[in-house]
Every structure is written in structure tokens, then in C-alpha cells.
Scaffold this active site. Sequence first.
Site, mmCIF file in Angstrom:
data_model
loop_
_atom_site.group_PDB
_atom_site.id
_atom_site.type_symbol
_atom_site.label_atom_id
_atom_site.label_comp_id
_atom_site.label_asym_id
_atom_site.label_seq_id
_atom_site.Cartn_x
_atom_site.Cartn_y
_atom_site.Cartn_z
ATOM 1 N N HIS A 69 41.754 95.271 40.947
ATOM 2 C CA HIS A 69 40.432 95.400 39.949
ATOM 3 C C HIS A 69 39.671 93.413 39.192
ATOM 4 C CE1 HIS A 69 36.518 96.854 37.475
ATOM 5 N NE2 HIS A 69 37.671 96.145 36.603
ATOM 6 N N HIS A 122 32.610 93.701 38.659
ATOM 7 C CA HIS A 122 31.724 94.401 38.886
ATOM 8 C C HIS A 122 30.039 93.362 39.461
ATOM 9 C CE1 HIS A 122 33.421 97.890 36.498
ATOM 10 N NE2 HIS A 122 32.995 98.647 37.309
ATOM 11 N N CYS A 130 26.873 86.308 30.039
ATOM 12 C CA CYS A 130 26.540 87.831 29.605
ATOM 13 C C CYS A 130 27.948 87.613 29.802
ATOM 14 C CB CYS A 130 26.821 88.445 31.076
ATOM 15 S SG CYS A 130 27.986 87.751 32.506
ATOM 16 N N CYS A 154 30.401 90.251 38.317
ATOM 17 C CA CYS A 154 30.581 90.100 37.291
ATOM 18 C C CYS A 154 32.068 89.976 36.869
ATOM 19 C CB CYS A 154 29.710 90.877 36.342
ATOM 20 S SG CYS A 154 30.724 90.516 34.523
ATOM 21 N N ARG A 208 25.394 88.791 41.259
ATOM 22 C CA ARG A 208 25.607 88.932 40.494
ATOM 23 C C ARG A 208 27.185 88.914 40.161
ATOM 24 N NH1 ARG A 208 26.536 90.632 34.471
ATOM 25 N NH2 ARG A 208 24.903 92.160 35.546
ATOM 26 N N ASP A 212 21.329 91.737 39.877
ATOM 27 C CA ASP A 212 20.199 90.840 39.647
ATOM 28 C C ASP A 212 20.581 89.177 39.138
ATOM 29 O OD1 ASP A 212 23.087 90.635 38.152
ATOM 30 O OD2 ASP A 212 21.543 91.712 36.437
#
Length: 137
Positions: free
Chosen positions: A108, A111, A71, A125, A123, A115
Site C-alpha cells: 500500500h 491514494h 496536504c 498522495c 494527485r 485534483d
Amino acid sequence: MTASTTAPKIAKSDAEWREQLTPEQYRILREHGTERPFTGPYWDNFQKGLYRCAACDEPLFVSDTKFDAGCGWPSYFEPVKPDAVTEHRDTAFGMVRTEIRCANCGGHLGHVFPDGPKPTGLRYCINGHSMVFEPME
């Protein structure tokens, strides 16, 4: 996944965060920004080591949980410990996602999605600019 209502342990003023962080780290960690895929640090780093929060140095992820999700962001199947991150409902951009923040400073990180690989199926990410890498010796 449930949202957390726990307040971060570290609280600084906006001016203090701006002084401490680079402009890109500030944009991501404090303004909930994101980096473009395949552009940030660590998406293709597979050295052994520890990933820490760039804002407060709190341990977040270890290399043993990192995998290539394809990704363009560093991806992990679990944090270094369950309470290292907090989850928050994110409805920005017309989507419902689960935002991940550093439990220590509230920065932050990215997310989490359902999956990922076994054993968790998750995951995480994560924006590379939200972390610093500490290689294992």
C-alpha cells in the site's frame, strides 16, 4: 481510473515482511495504514532523484513529477511508468477512494485523486514511509 486485478510479482509471508520492514513501514505497506500529515519523510523533500518502494526497491516516482500539494504527504502527478502502480477501489471510512499499491509487491502506497496539476490532473498522495529516496548525483 480502473481497478487492477494483476497479482503482485513478489509474494512473501507475513513473517518475512515483518523481518524486512520497520514497524511503521509494515503498518503502512502491509496493513494499509497511513502516516499523519507533515510527519513522514519526503513530504517536503524537493531534491532531484528517484523514489522507490521501501518493500521491494521498485522505482515508483521521480522528483520531476513531485509537487507541493499542501496536504502533508509527498504528491506526484504521475508514476515513473504507467504499470509501476496498481489501482484498487477503497471504501474504508465511509468514502470511495482509489488506493494505489506497488505493482511489484502489492504494498500500500496511498491514494490517487483527480485534483492534481497539469499535465495529468492527478494527485498521487503517497505515504513517505512506503518509499525510499535515491538522490541524483
